[in-house]
Design an enzyme around this catalytic site. Sequence first.
Site, PDB file in Angstrom:
ATOM      1  N   ARG A 192       0.822  -1.217   0.000  1.00 42.29           N
ATOM      2  CA  ARG A 192       0.000   0.000   0.000  1.00 42.29           C
ATOM      3  C   ARG A 192       0.851   1.260   0.000  1.00 42.29           C
ATOM      4  O   ARG A 192       0.577   2.199  -0.754  1.00 42.29           O
ATOM      5  CB  ARG A 192      -0.962   0.017   1.191  1.00 42.29           C
ATOM      6  CG  ARG A 192      -2.128  -0.931   1.049  1.00 42.29           C
ATOM      7  CD  ARG A 192      -3.077  -0.849   2.234  1.00 42.29           C
ATOM      8  NE  ARG A 192      -2.358  -1.093   3.467  1.00 42.29           N
ATOM      9  CZ  ARG A 192      -2.610  -0.484   4.627  1.00 42.29           C
ATOM     10  NH1 ARG A 192      -3.570   0.403   4.718  1.00 42.29           N
ATOM     11  NH2 ARG A 192      -1.924  -0.785   5.700  1.00 42.29           N
ATOM     12  N   ASN A 208      -6.309  -2.647   2.003  1.00 40.06           N
ATOM     13  CA  ASN A 208      -6.261  -4.093   2.190  1.00 40.06           C
ATOM     14  C   ASN A 208      -7.677  -4.648   2.245  1.00 40.06           C
ATOM     15  O   ASN A 208      -8.590  -3.984   2.736  1.00 40.06           O
ATOM     16  CB  ASN A 208      -5.548  -4.442   3.498  1.00 40.06           C
ATOM     17  CG  ASN A 208      -4.052  -4.251   3.418  1.00 40.06           C
ATOM     18  OD1 ASN A 208      -3.461  -4.229   2.351  1.00 40.06           O
ATOM     19  ND2 ASN A 208      -3.430  -4.121   4.576  1.00 40.06           N
TER      20      ASN A 208
END
Length: 90
Positions: free
Chosen positions: A19, A37
């Site tokens: 990320r 996520n």
Amino acid sequence: MKKHVSIRVQGRVQGVWYRANAEQKARQEGIHGFVQNNPDGSVSIEAEGSPEALDTFLDWCRRGPLLARVDDVQVLEGPLVGYATFEQRR
């Protein structure tokens, strides 16, 4: 002309800085949207930008950061949302 894509990345993509690195790459390319996520271990990305910037970003998504192992990337085009920045979500 901007495009919007929804991206789902599967593999070893959580706990490997995917990320954070996706956010950095998106900002480098001038892409707006978010990365988060998913409970199943995958990562979802909503991204808007020029077709060229999105192509470069998608190439990166297919590799990911050094510690990641990307098994599959699914991409769907959709209508523009108008995100102002790119951010990580939980």
